[in-house]
Design a protein around this motif. Sequence first.
Motif, PDB file in Angstrom:
ATOM      1  N   GLU A 142       0.849  -1.192   0.000  1.00 27.91           N
ATOM      2  CA  GLU A 142       0.000   0.000   0.000  1.00 27.91           C
ATOM      3  C   GLU A 142       0.883   1.240   0.000  1.00 27.91           C
ATOM      4  O   GLU A 142       1.821   1.347   0.793  1.00 27.91           O
ATOM      5  N   HIS A 143       0.588   2.171  -0.897  1.00 26.63           N
ATOM      6  CA  HIS A 143       1.386   3.396  -0.987  1.00 26.63           C
ATOM      7  C   HIS A 143       0.452   4.597  -1.036  1.00 26.63           C
ATOM      8  O   HIS A 143      -0.365   4.713  -1.959  1.00 26.63           O
ATOM      9  N   ARG A 144       0.574   5.454  -0.042  1.00 30.11           N
ATOM     10  CA  ARG A 144      -0.101   6.752  -0.102  1.00 30.11           C
ATOM     11  C   ARG A 144       0.932   7.766  -0.568  1.00 30.11           C
ATOM     12  O   ARG A 144       1.917   8.035   0.103  1.00 30.11           O
TER      13      ARG A 144
ATOM     14  N   VAL B 189      -0.850  25.946   3.572  1.00 29.30           N
ATOM     15  CA  VAL B 189      -1.456  24.993   2.643  1.00 29.30           C
ATOM     16  C   VAL B 189      -0.889  23.598   2.884  1.00 29.30           C
ATOM     17  O   VAL B 189      -1.621  22.597   2.907  1.00 29.30           O
ATOM     18  N   LEU B 190       0.423  23.503   3.074  1.00 33.58           N
ATOM     19  CA  LEU B 190       1.043  22.203   3.336  1.00 33.58           C
ATOM     20  C   LEU B 190       0.524  21.587   4.625  1.00 33.58           C
ATOM     21  O   LEU B 190       0.295  20.377   4.705  1.00 33.58           O
ATOM     22  N   ARG B 191       0.356  22.387   5.633  1.00 30.67           N
ATOM     23  CA  ARG B 191      -0.140  21.849   6.912  1.00 30.67           C
ATOM     24  C   ARG B 191      -1.544  21.275   6.766  1.00 30.67           C
ATOM     25  O   ARG B 191      -1.868  20.233   7.343  1.00 30.67           O
ATOM     26  N   ARG B 192      -2.374  21.922   5.965  1.00 32.05           N
ATOM     27  CA  ARG B 192      -3.733  21.409   5.758  1.00 32.05           C
ATOM     28  C   ARG B 192      -3.719  20.093   4.988  1.00 32.05           C
ATOM     29  O   ARG B 192      -4.647  19.290   5.101  1.00 32.05           O
ATOM     30  N   LEU B 193      -2.669  19.848   4.196  1.00 30.08           N
ATOM     31  CA  LEU B 193      -2.573  18.581   3.456  1.00 30.08           C
ATOM     32  C   LEU B 193      -2.149  17.411   4.336  1.00 30.08           C
ATOM     33  O   LEU B 193      -2.239  16.255   3.892  1.00 30.08           O
ATOM     34  N   SER B 194      -1.672  17.691   5.549  1.00 32.74           N
ATOM     35  CA  SER B 194      -1.208  16.648   6.482  1.00 32.74           C
ATOM     36  C   SER B 194      -0.190  15.721   5.815  1.00 32.74           C
ATOM     37  O   SER B 194      -0.416  14.517   5.655  1.00 32.74           O
ATOM     38  N   PRO B 195       0.965  16.241   5.407  1.00 31.36           N
ATOM     39  CA  PRO B 195       1.940  15.410   4.681  1.00 31.36           C
ATOM     40  C   PRO B 195       2.483  14.250   5.503  1.00 31.36           C
ATOM     41  O   PRO B 195       2.938  13.255   4.933  1.00 31.36           O
ATOM     42  N   ALA B 196       2.453  14.345   6.820  1.00 27.98           N
ATOM     43  CA  ALA B 196       2.973  13.253   7.648  1.00 27.98           C
ATOM     44  C   ALA B 196       2.139  11.986   7.521  1.00 27.98           C
ATOM     45  O   ALA B 196       2.600  10.900   7.909  1.00 27.98           O
ATOM     46  N   ASP B 197       0.931  12.076   6.980  1.00 29.36           N
ATOM     47  CA  ASP B 197       0.068  10.899   6.840  1.00 29.36           C
ATOM     48  C   ASP B 197       0.395  10.078   5.593  1.00 29.36           C
ATOM     49  O   ASP B 197      -0.189   9.006   5.396  1.00 29.36           O
TER      50      ASP B 197
ATOM     51  N   MET C  47      12.534  24.050  -4.360  1.00 27.74           N
ATOM     52  CA  MET C  47      13.282  24.093  -3.114  1.00 27.74           C
ATOM     53  C   MET C  47      12.540  24.869  -2.036  1.00 27.74           C
ATOM     54  O   MET C  47      12.612  24.530  -0.845  1.00 27.74           O
ATOM     55  N   MET C  48      11.815  25.908  -2.431  1.00 28.44           N
ATOM     56  CA  MET C  48      10.991  26.622  -1.457  1.00 28.44           C
ATOM     57  C   MET C  48       9.949  25.691  -0.856  1.00 28.44           C
ATOM     58  O   MET C  48       9.747  25.649   0.370  1.00 28.44           O
ATOM     59  N   GLY C  49       9.291  24.909  -1.718  1.00 27.58           N
ATOM     60  CA  GLY C  49       8.324  23.939  -1.202  1.00 27.58           C
ATOM     61  C   GLY C  49       8.977  22.893  -0.318  1.00 27.58           C
ATOM     62  O   GLY C  49       8.405  22.458   0.687  1.00 27.58           O
ATOM     63  N   TYR C  50      10.208  22.476  -0.676  1.00 24.40           N
ATOM     64  CA  TYR C  50      10.908  21.469   0.132  1.00 24.40           C
ATOM     65  C   TYR C  50      11.233  22.008   1.521  1.00 24.40           C
ATOM     66  O   TYR C  50      11.049  21.320   2.539  1.00 24.40           O
ATOM     67  N   LEU C  51      11.707  23.266   1.599  1.00 28.99           N
ATOM     68  CA  LEU C  51      12.022  23.848   2.901  1.00 28.99           C
ATOM     69  C   LEU C  51      10.762  24.007   3.751  1.00 28.99           C
ATOM     70  O   LEU C  51      10.788  23.778   4.973  1.00 28.99           O
ATOM     71  N   GLN C  52       9.661  24.394   3.106  1.00 27.51           N
ATOM     72  CA  GLN C  52       8.399  24.477   3.837  1.00 27.51           C
ATOM     73  C   GLN C  52       7.980  23.105   4.339  1.00 27.51           C
ATOM     74  O   GLN C  52       7.495  22.949   5.469  1.00 27.51           O
ATOM     75  N   LEU C  53       8.193  22.095   3.510  1.00 29.05           N
ATOM     76  CA  LEU C  53       7.833  20.733   3.895  1.00 29.05           C
ATOM     77  C   LEU C  53       8.666  20.265   5.077  1.00 29.05           C
ATOM     78  O   LEU C  53       8.149  19.606   5.993  1.00 29.05           O
ATOM     79  N   GLN C  54       9.959  20.569   5.081  1.00 27.56           N
ATOM     80  CA  GLN C  54      10.814  20.193   6.198  1.00 27.56           C
ATOM     81  C   GLN C  54      10.336  20.829   7.495  1.00 27.56           C
ATOM     82  O   GLN C  54      10.390  20.216   8.562  1.00 27.56           O
ATOM     83  N   GLU C  55       9.866  22.072   7.396  1.00 28.07           N
ATOM     84  CA  GLU C  55       9.345  22.754   8.575  1.00 28.07           C
ATOM     85  C   GLU C  55       8.076  22.075   9.094  1.00 28.07           C
ATOM     86  O   GLU C  55       7.900  21.880  10.297  1.00 28.07           O
ATOM     87  N   VAL C  56       7.214  21.672   8.175  1.00 28.64           N
ATOM     88  CA  VAL C  56       5.955  21.026   8.582  1.00 28.64           C
ATOM     89  C   VAL C  56       6.214  19.651   9.184  1.00 28.64           C
ATOM     90  O   VAL C  56       5.547  19.230  10.138  1.00 28.64           O
ATOM     91  N   LEU C  57       7.204  18.938   8.648  1.00 25.09           N
ATOM     92  CA  LEU C  57       7.481  17.572   9.104  1.00 25.09           C
ATOM     93  C   LEU C  57       8.477  17.513  10.253  1.00 25.09           C
ATOM     94  O   LEU C  57       8.896  16.418  10.646  1.00 25.09           O
TER      95      LEU C  57
ATOM     96  N   ALA D 236       6.775  11.944  13.982  1.00 21.06           N
ATOM     97  CA  ALA D 236       7.452  10.813  14.621  1.00 21.06           C
ATOM     98  C   ALA D 236       8.038   9.861  13.587  1.00 21.06           C
ATOM     99  O   ALA D 236       9.136   9.318  13.772  1.00 21.06           O
ATOM    100  N   ASN D 237       7.325   9.643  12.493  1.00 20.85           N
ATOM    101  CA  ASN D 237       7.790   8.750  11.435  1.00 20.85           C
ATOM    102  C   ASN D 237       7.633   9.474  10.098  1.00 20.85           C
ATOM    103  O   ASN D 237       6.658   9.240   9.375  1.00 20.85           O
ATOM    104  N   PRO D 238       8.566  10.371   9.764  1.00 20.26           N
ATOM    105  CA  PRO D 238       8.401  11.190   8.552  1.00 20.26           C
ATOM    106  C   PRO D 238       8.383  10.331   7.303  1.00 20.26           C
ATOM    107  O   PRO D 238       9.042   9.290   7.233  1.00 20.26           O
ATOM    108  N   PRO D 239       7.642  10.755   6.288  1.00 20.08           N
ATOM    109  CA  PRO D 239       7.572   9.985   5.034  1.00 20.08           C
ATOM    110  C   PRO D 239       8.849  10.140   4.218  1.00 20.08           C
ATOM    111  O   PRO D 239       9.682  11.014   4.460  1.00 20.08           O
ATOM    112  N   GLN D 240       8.992   9.269   3.246  1.00 16.75           N
ATOM    113  CA  GLN D 240      10.086   9.382   2.283  1.00 16.75           C
ATOM    114  C   GLN D 240       9.834  10.599   1.393  1.00 16.75           C
ATOM    115  O   GLN D 240       8.721  10.813   0.907  1.00 16.75           O
ATOM    116  N   VAL D 241      10.863  11.421   1.182  1.00 22.61           N
ATOM    117  CA  VAL D 241      10.755  12.623   0.355  1.00 22.61           C
ATOM    118  C   VAL D 241      11.694  12.475  -0.832  1.00 22.61           C
ATOM    119  O   VAL D 241      12.892  12.220  -0.662  1.00 22.61           O
TER     120      VAL D 241
END
Length: 654
Positions: A412-414, A480-488, A511-521, A525-530
């Motif tokens: 299963e892959h989300r 916007v990234l926080r509302r997407l719940s990337p950790a799920d 890269m701007m999106g990546y830095l924002q993502l790092q901040e959100v994640l 506890a178990n960050p996803p593969q990026v």
Amino acid sequence: MLPLPFLDRVKYIVERQFVKGALFQLLVVGIGIGLISLIGGLLVWPGSASFDNLGDAIWWAFLRLTDPGYLGDDEGGWRRLVSTVLTVTGYVVFMGTLVAILTRSLIARMTDLERGLTPVTLRHHVVVLGWNSRTVPLIQELLASTGRVRRFLAKHAARRLRLVILSEEVSAEQVLSLRNEREIGRKARDIVLRSGSPLQPEALHRVACLSAAAVIVPSEGTYNPDSVVSSDVETVKALLSMASQAQYLHQPLPYVVAEIEDLRKQAVAERAYPGPLEVISSDAIISRLLVQTLLHPGLSEVCNELLTARHGNDIYVRSGDIAEGDTLAELARSCPDAIILGLLQPRGDGWDVRLNAPSSTCIRDEDRLIILARDYSDTEPQRDKQGQRVVSLAPIERSAASDLPALQSGPEHRLLVLGWNQRVPALLAELARYPEHRFHADLVSIVAPATRETAIRQYLGEDGVVTHRQIEADFAVEEVLRRLSPADYDSILLLSSDRLGSGEEADARTMMGYLQLQEVLADAANPPQVILELSDPDNETLLVTNQSETLVSPMILSHVLAQVALRREVRVVLDELFTPGGAEIMFRPPSDYALPPRPDFTVVERLAGAHGETALGVLRARPDADGAMLELNPERGAALALQPGDLIVVLGRT
């Protein structure tokens, strides 16, 4: 006063002569000088005893017109007045206009030479049709492949590699960019730039395509949604032009490596060019690598070493004559700095790829050997001074079939896809080729969902099996990234946009999106593969400075184009490695092989071979001082010093 229409007609006639070029301009000036000399002679001839005839008077006027030194020789008021007028007129007409015409003509000629409009007179050279983000990395790859280049030159009876690049406009900036590249430097003197478009038959003649040993057609790599002419259309047109030109001149067709973006256009490209042709689909290659990295987290480290010009190992294809009659095991014992991956066996018009072939397989002259090594010279069996084979390794027996399960993430892959480019439909199509996995993709972009869905349906059809959802949002905004719940999600893929003006702009946004993502994640506890995809080759340094898995698409595609141009069989090897089914590069925990304490790589090779696999190296859990985590083809006698979390890189079978 003369009628105005007559003056207009005279000016029109003079203008038409001037626009014909420097020769006609000089002719007009010469006629003007003759008329002025005639008028000056007529003014001083009547009543003058110093001239025998009118010709002497005209010659006198011509001398004053062209050389002011005669001005002091004249006597009499009238003659001095005429002489002065002629001398002043000479400065304007003879000196000024004549020098201006010659100077402009010389500058225009030098400009034409700098533009590269002169046809080259080379044979057995390599032609690159187009200047884009692929070109400089492509040149670096060709110049860095010293061993392959030597074999390539020997095959074509050439003494050195000569490169000719066809660019829309040749500029000093392009020459400077080549010279400033560390891997090119002074070798830029052997690179010839020519101006023109691959769509123009005369431009193809200008770079001597039909006399080339190989012609590489890289894609532009940009996308214009409002244009009906894509890069693939231009590639097919260039192939048609070469085929037509060869037929007209009754010359054989050269070997061509053409890049297309849409895999569905491959049949069209092959139909357009009846000569030797390898078609490289950029969307298919990058999509395969992205999906393989999803299934095997950490694989981007292997891809960046094997598929870029960075220092490390590469995949080489050698002719079977270097070890004809030997088995793969015997060859491996004589190549201590290389790993024998398998071989290619001829089958009809193609090749049967046998990666992980049993060690007892006998090598024939018509076979091709697939070898992993740091340098081309390492693929040659070691010999002593008498030319006898030197055996320096213990035998390794590889069984015919693997008895260990294939290790892949899932099933299963989300998947969260941030960004949109024309490669997304191909990515979903590649996901659909793994029916044993269930992918659920959320596609986030500021591009209208209807536009994206139309592109996907056109590519996959109505029966696309990959479940996906369109989300319209700007992933570069933290809220916007926080509302997407990337950790799920299990994996997050950041794509570089092909709708921006340049790769630098696209990568800056990614890269701007990546830095924002790092901040959100940060607190996950178990960050996803990026996985990060970049478009600018200058961002190669980001491969070792960020913590995500990074692929720079132009660098990978340039490597593939260059290596397939030098050795055609490389393409089928890469297709086998990164497509579903058959051999795959995967990672195994050391416990799968029951390794003894402090093993060296020879022990790992022997135990992996017993399970029908080929050991390639180690993926460290922690990077070293240089930021590297991958150690491919390590020294066989040194202890591996495995730490908790380290994985064995193997070539296994699914």
